[in-house]
Design a protein around this motif. Structure first.
Motif, PDB file in Angstrom:
ATOM      1  N   LEU A 169       0.829  -1.209   0.000  1.00  0.00           N
ATOM      2  CA  LEU A 169       0.000   0.000   0.000  1.00  0.00           C
ATOM      3  C   LEU A 169       0.861   1.257   0.000  1.00  0.00           C
ATOM      4  N   ASN A 170       0.407   2.263  -0.728  1.00  0.00           N
ATOM      5  CA  ASN A 170       1.118   3.537  -0.833  1.00  0.00           C
ATOM      6  C   ASN A 170       0.653   4.445   0.311  1.00  0.00           C
ATOM      7  N   LEU A 171       1.354   4.344   1.440  1.00  0.00           N
ATOM      8  CA  LEU A 171       0.963   5.078   2.642  1.00  0.00           C
ATOM      9  C   LEU A 171       2.084   5.995   3.110  1.00  0.00           C
ATOM     10  N   PRO A 172       1.727   7.151   3.646  1.00  0.00           N
ATOM     11  CA  PRO A 172       2.750   7.991   4.270  1.00  0.00           C
ATOM     12  C   PRO A 172       3.419   7.220   5.414  1.00  0.00           C
ATOM     13  N   VAL A 173       4.673   7.489   5.634  1.00  0.00           N
ATOM     14  CA  VAL A 173       5.429   6.788   6.674  1.00  0.00           C
ATOM     15  C   VAL A 173       4.716   6.874   8.022  1.00  0.00           C
ATOM     16  N   ARG A 174       4.253   8.055   8.384  1.00  0.00           N
ATOM     17  CA  ARG A 174       3.603   8.251   9.676  1.00  0.00           C
ATOM     18  C   ARG A 174       2.307   7.459   9.782  1.00  0.00           C
ATOM     19  N   CYS A 175       1.533   7.406   8.711  1.00  0.00           N
ATOM     20  CA  CYS A 175       0.290   6.641   8.696  1.00  0.00           C
ATOM     21  C   CYS A 175       0.594   5.151   8.906  1.00  0.00           C
ATOM     22  N   ARG A 176       1.546   4.635   8.166  1.00  0.00           N
ATOM     23  CA  ARG A 176       1.921   3.219   8.294  1.00  0.00           C
ATOM     24  C   ARG A 176       2.394   2.927   9.722  1.00  0.00           C
ATOM     25  N   LYS A 177       3.188   3.816  10.273  1.00  0.00           N
ATOM     26  CA  LYS A 177       3.726   3.629  11.625  1.00  0.00           C
ATOM     27  C   LYS A 177       2.606   3.586  12.659  1.00  0.00           C
ATOM     28  N   ILE A 178       1.624   4.467  12.529  1.00  0.00           N
ATOM     29  CA  ILE A 178       0.494   4.496  13.465  1.00  0.00           C
ATOM     30  C   ILE A 178      -0.251   3.165  13.443  1.00  0.00           C
ATOM     31  N   TRP A 179      -0.544   2.669  12.252  1.00  0.00           N
ATOM     32  CA  TRP A 179      -1.250   1.388  12.132  1.00  0.00           C
ATOM     33  C   TRP A 179      -0.400   0.246  12.682  1.00  0.00           C
ATOM     34  N   GLU A 180       0.878   0.226  12.346  1.00  0.00           N
ATOM     35  CA  GLU A 180       1.732  -0.880  12.774  1.00  0.00           C
ATOM     36  C   GLU A 180       1.986  -0.859  14.274  1.00  0.00           C
ATOM     37  N   GLN A 181       2.023   0.316  14.873  1.00  0.00           N
ATOM     38  CA  GLN A 181       2.181   0.385  16.324  1.00  0.00           C
ATOM     39  C   GLN A 181       0.911  -0.060  17.038  1.00  0.00           C
ATOM     40  N   LYS A 182      -0.229   0.285  16.479  1.00  0.00           N
ATOM     41  CA  LYS A 182      -1.490  -0.113  17.120  1.00  0.00           C
ATOM     42  C   LYS A 182      -1.752  -1.607  16.953  1.00  0.00           C
ATOM     43  N   PHE A 183      -1.364  -2.157  15.804  1.00  0.00           N
ATOM     44  CA  PHE A 183      -1.644  -3.564  15.507  1.00  0.00           C
ATOM     45  C   PHE A 183      -0.356  -4.322  15.162  1.00  0.00           C
ATOM     46  N   PRO A 184       0.572  -4.442  16.091  1.00  0.00           N
ATOM     47  CA  PRO A 184       1.843  -5.125  15.767  1.00  0.00           C
ATOM     48  C   PRO A 184       1.632  -6.574  15.350  1.00  0.00           C
ATOM     49  N   GLU A 185       0.547  -7.178  15.862  1.00  0.00           N
ATOM     50  CA  GLU A 185       0.273  -8.568  15.496  1.00  0.00           C
ATOM     51  C   GLU A 185      -0.255  -8.699  14.074  1.00  0.00           C
ATOM     52  N   GLY A 186      -0.729  -7.597  13.520  1.00  0.00           N
ATOM     53  CA  GLY A 186      -1.319  -7.663  12.187  1.00  0.00           C
ATOM     54  C   GLY A 186      -0.387  -7.211  11.088  1.00  0.00           C
TER      55      GLY A 186
END
Length: 116
Positions: free
Chosen positions: A94-111
């Protein structure tokens, strides 16, 4: 800040707009049970084109929808349009801003968390 005609606002030195874009996430990835087939139409806050419809059988349109909904959708949009398994499959590309990707990955590390 003045409201006088001809007055202008200044942006503080070092201010980066991208650092202030609000990105939202659902409470749980289990909430993402959107459609996996058919055609969907999104609102103008997600896609401002004249035809904001996405045929989910077209891989390019599916990728585009998921990129836009993760970046610009509100939680009700994410719940309505995203499917957890499809999102996990598409996530790396997915073409996501770095900050957006980081927010999602921090909230859902298992996903989505980066795997070493």
């Amino acid at each position: 800040m003045s409201a006088e005609p001809g007055a202008y606002r200044t942006v503080p030195r070092g201010y980066v707009y991208a650092d202030h874009i609000p990105y939202v996430t659902p409470d749980s990835l289990d909430d993402l049970r959107g459609p996996t087939s058919g055609v969907v139409t999104v609102g103008p806050h997600i896609d401002t084109s004249l035809s904001p419809t996405y045929d989910l059988s077209d891989p390019d349109r599916l990728w585009n929808l998921y990129t836009r909904v993760v970046r610009s959708g509100f939680v009700p949009d994410q719940v309505k349009f995203l499917d957890r398994q499809v999102l996990r499959r598409l996530w790396p590309s997915l073409n996501l801003p770095v900050r957006c990707r980081k927010i999602w990955e921090q909230k859902f590390p298992e996903g989505f968390g980066r795997r070493s």
